[in-house]
Design a protein around this motif. Structure first.
Motif, PDB file in Angstrom:
ATOM      1  N   ARG A 190      -4.098  -3.509   7.449  1.00  0.00           N
ATOM      2  CA  ARG A 190      -3.509  -4.714   7.027  1.00  0.00           C
ATOM      3  C   ARG A 190      -1.784  -4.693   6.779  1.00  0.00           C
ATOM      4  O   ARG A 190      -1.191  -5.446   7.143  1.00  0.00           O
ATOM      5  N   GLU A 191      -1.733  -3.546   5.710  1.00  0.00           N
ATOM      6  CA  GLU A 191      -0.220  -3.451   5.436  1.00  0.00           C
ATOM      7  C   GLU A 191       0.698  -3.074   6.693  1.00  0.00           C
ATOM      8  O   GLU A 191       1.532  -3.520   6.874  1.00  0.00           O
ATOM      9  N   ALA A 192       0.171  -2.221   7.367  1.00  0.00           N
ATOM     10  CA  ALA A 192       0.844  -1.885   8.484  1.00  0.00           C
ATOM     11  C   ALA A 192       1.027  -3.026   9.614  1.00  0.00           C
ATOM     12  O   ALA A 192       2.174  -3.100  10.030  1.00  0.00           O
ATOM     13  N   ALA A 193       0.254  -3.682   9.803  1.00  0.00           N
ATOM     14  CA  ALA A 193       0.395  -4.845  10.618  1.00  0.00           C
ATOM     15  C   ALA A 193       1.168  -5.975  10.007  1.00  0.00           C
ATOM     16  O   ALA A 193       2.043  -6.303  10.871  1.00  0.00           O
ATOM     17  N   ALA A 194       1.436  -6.039   8.779  1.00  0.00           N
ATOM     18  CA  ALA A 194       2.269  -7.117   8.145  1.00  0.00           C
ATOM     19  C   ALA A 194       3.537  -6.558   7.560  1.00  0.00           C
ATOM     20  O   ALA A 194       4.429  -7.181   7.158  1.00  0.00           O
ATOM     21  N   GLY A 195       3.804  -5.285   7.621  1.00  0.00           N
ATOM     22  CA  GLY A 195       5.040  -4.610   7.425  1.00  0.00           C
ATOM     23  C   GLY A 195       5.428  -4.649   5.999  1.00  0.00           C
ATOM     24  O   GLY A 195       6.235  -4.784   5.474  1.00  0.00           O
ATOM     25  N   LEU A 196       4.165  -4.260   5.342  1.00  0.00           N
ATOM     26  CA  LEU A 196       3.916  -4.283   3.982  1.00  0.00           C
ATOM     27  C   LEU A 196       3.485  -3.099   3.420  1.00  0.00           C
ATOM     28  O   LEU A 196       3.145  -2.016   4.045  1.00  0.00           O
ATOM     29  N   VAL A 197       3.769  -2.763   2.054  1.00  0.00           N
ATOM     30  CA  VAL A 197       3.420  -1.488   1.255  1.00  0.00           C
ATOM     31  C   VAL A 197       2.673  -2.020  -0.097  1.00  0.00           C
ATOM     32  O   VAL A 197       3.002  -3.032  -0.695  1.00  0.00           O
ATOM     33  N   ALA A 198       1.720  -1.367  -0.363  1.00  0.00           N
ATOM     34  CA  ALA A 198       0.729  -1.660  -1.462  1.00  0.00           C
ATOM     35  C   ALA A 198       1.245  -0.529  -2.505  1.00  0.00           C
ATOM     36  O   ALA A 198       0.961   0.702  -2.530  1.00  0.00           O
ATOM     37  N   LEU A 199       2.048  -0.675  -3.731  1.00  0.00           N
ATOM     38  CA  LEU A 199       2.701   0.272  -4.406  1.00  0.00           C
ATOM     39  C   LEU A 199       1.644   0.779  -5.744  1.00  0.00           C
ATOM     40  O   LEU A 199       0.996  -0.356  -6.362  1.00  0.00           O
ATOM     41  N   ARG A 200       1.456   1.894  -5.832  1.00  0.00           N
ATOM     42  CA  ARG A 200       0.556   2.160  -7.101  1.00  0.00           C
ATOM     43  C   ARG A 200       1.631   3.111  -7.877  1.00  0.00           C
ATOM     44  O   ARG A 200       2.336   4.033  -7.377  1.00  0.00           O
ATOM     45  N   GLN A 201       1.621   2.810  -9.183  1.00  0.00           N
ATOM     46  CA  GLN A 201       2.503   3.437 -10.099  1.00  0.00           C
ATOM     47  C   GLN A 201       1.841   4.863 -10.657  1.00  0.00           C
ATOM     48  O   GLN A 201       0.559   4.807 -10.513  1.00  0.00           O
ATOM     49  N   ARG A 202       2.452   5.907 -11.268  1.00  0.00           N
ATOM     50  CA  ARG A 202       1.796   6.970 -11.418  1.00  0.00           C
ATOM     51  C   ARG A 202       0.950   6.933 -12.693  1.00  0.00           C
ATOM     52  O   ARG A 202       0.010   7.779 -12.941  1.00  0.00           O
ATOM     53  N   ASP A 203       1.094   5.706 -13.549  1.00  0.00           N
ATOM     54  CA  ASP A 203       0.195   5.440 -14.675  1.00  0.00           C
ATOM     55  C   ASP A 203      -0.805   4.806 -14.181  1.00  0.00           C
ATOM     56  O   ASP A 203      -1.809   4.471 -15.090  1.00  0.00           O
ATOM     57  N   GLY A 204      -0.991   4.437 -12.929  1.00  0.00           N
ATOM     58  CA  GLY A 204      -2.172   3.803 -12.360  1.00  0.00           C
ATOM     59  C   GLY A 204      -2.249   2.359 -12.136  1.00  0.00           C
ATOM     60  O   GLY A 204      -3.116   1.747 -11.451  1.00  0.00           O
ATOM     61  N   ARG A 205      -1.315   1.844 -12.526  1.00  0.00           N
ATOM     62  CA  ARG A 205      -0.740   0.295 -12.268  1.00  0.00           C
ATOM     63  C   ARG A 205      -0.653   0.038 -10.779  1.00  0.00           C
ATOM     64  O   ARG A 205       0.208   0.838 -10.417  1.00  0.00           O
TER      65      ARG A 205
END
Length: 424
Positions: free
Chosen positions: A363-378
């Motif tokens: 889904r992200e690849a098709a929409a040119g998006l990234v889903a970010l995860r922080q190192r503290d889990g957020r």
């Protein structure tokens, strides 16, 4: 278990050592070199905006130079043995101040040139005993953030105060807390150069600077440099051990020994005063402290890798590569990780203390998006791939260094405990 920089440094690929190179001579691995470069670049710009002129000087000098400076008579036990070169003896430098004194002397100087601030981040060498060597905290090859200001006597107080303010700015940017300030004075144990009047005057000026800054401090005998008293900025590691991070020193001795002079307002010769300072000490000891204070989770701006891109499956490999290229183009340090399960790659990203992981699924690849995860889990909401470039066109997220000129309002160092968010 308290954080140990030796363990963290090897686990996170910051540094290592090898018996063939020798004890006390660590080498910096790519991750450590990347973090160090960011810190050095920040310090260079901080100093430049504060009026420092950067120089390079040789790591060797004639023995006669160190005899003239006083290092040979007061410090020879900590220096490497001279190397014979024909009729000359060359020594690996234990400090940069004699070189900088001669840089000042290389040109005629006027009172209009003062204060002349010289800075250099360069190597020096100490013949430390094997028993005291350890990781990055105690080494034989030292990369020192050094600086010397040559000024008129009436300028000393302002210069010392400005150095304290600059130190406070650097410490805050790096996420370090100062535990205490120490006024290091001469005592009965050591051998010190210079006359009583110069020592008393220098100590009084340092006390005045600390009082104006509102810094609590204690006085300690037999902790001075051989040429003058100093203010030492102390930090405490997670195990409770205290060490000196930064220093500023007043030196009437070496300007006299090297016969330094400038033309005063009447056209006659006058003797400058030499103010030694290091904002953060050596890169080795600094990173030993940073590793332990942050438990390896450096602030984003000098994290070795700032973004790990994790494609969910093989089909998202090209999209992950595009995210990496976009991030690198924006000035970030980014890499893609394709090996293993997604869960294992996320755990490895956390283990390596990488601030952000960008999960790239279909889904992200098709929409040119990234889903970010922080190192503290957020988790952060999905965002466009080019959001980082639009938000920070210069890239990197390095702390701003504007407002550090000497004409700006002075920052007051604080010895109070303050909360520092070591994650994001």
């Amino acid at each position: 278990m308290s954080a140990d920089h030796r363990r963290l440094g090897r686990e996170l690929d910051i540094f290592d050592s090898d018996p063939l190179i020798g004890a006390g001579l660590p080498f910096w691995l790519p991750a450590g070199a990347a973090a160090r470069y960011e810190v050095e670049t920040y310090l260079h710009e901080l100093e430049r905006r504060a009026g420092y002129r950067h120089v390079y000087s040789p790591v060797l000098g004639k023995r006669q130079m160190y005899e003239l400076s006083g290092h040979w008579s007061h410090f020879a036990g900590d220096m490497f043995a001279p190397m014979a070169m024909g009729d000359e003896q060359l020594v690996l430098r234990p400090s940069m101040c004699p070189h900088h004194a001669l840089i000042f002397k290389a040109r005629q100087r006027s009172y209009r040139d003062l204060p002349l601030r010289i800075a250099e981040l360069g190597p020096m060498y100490r013949a430390e005993r094997s028993g005291v060597l350890g990781g990055l905290a105690r080494v034989r090859s030292i990369s020192l953030n050094d600086g010397h200001t040559f000024c008129a006597p009436e300028q000393i107080g302002q210069e010392v105060g400005d150095v304290l303010a600059l130190m406070a700015r650097a410490h805050a940017a790096l996420g370090l807390r100062v535990s205490s300030y120490r006024l290091s004075l001469r005592g009965a144990k050591g051998e010190y150069a210079g006359d009583d009047a110069s020592w008393d005057r220098a100590a009084r000026l340092l006390r005045d600077a600390l009082d104006r800054a509102g810094a609590d401090y204690e006085e300690a005998a037999d902790e001075a440099a051989f040429y003058g008293p100093k203010i030492d900025v102390q930090i405490v590691d997670p195990a409770g051990r205290e060490s000196t991070l930064s220093t500023v020193q007043i030196d009437f001795h070496q300007p006299e020994r090297f016969d330094l002079s400038y033309r005063d307002a009447s056209g006659g010769p006058a003797r400058p005063v030499m103010v030694h300072r290091s904002l953060v000490g050596s890169m080795e000891r600094l990173f030993a402290a940073l590793l332990e204070v942050h438990d390896g989770a450096f602030p984003v701006w000098y994290s070795p890798v700032q973004l790990s891109v994790l494609p969910v499956g093989t089909g998202q490999g090209p999209a992950a590569g595009a995210v990496v290229r976009e991030a690198v183009g924006a000035g970030l340090r980014a890499e893609a990780d394709h090996e293993g399960s997604l869960g294992a790659r996320i755990r490895d990203s956390v283990r390596r203390r990488i601030p952000y992981a960008a999960v790239t699924g279909p889904r992200e690849a098709a929409a040119g998006l990234v889903a970010l995860r922080q190192r503290d889990g957020r988790q952060l909401p999905a965002m466009p791939v080019d959001a980082g470039r639009r938000a920070d066109p210069a890239g990197g997220g390095r702390p701003p260094v504007t407002g550090t000129g000497m004409s700006q309002p002075r920052e007051v160092p604080s010895t109070g405990r303050r909360h520092t968010h070591f994650g994001m």
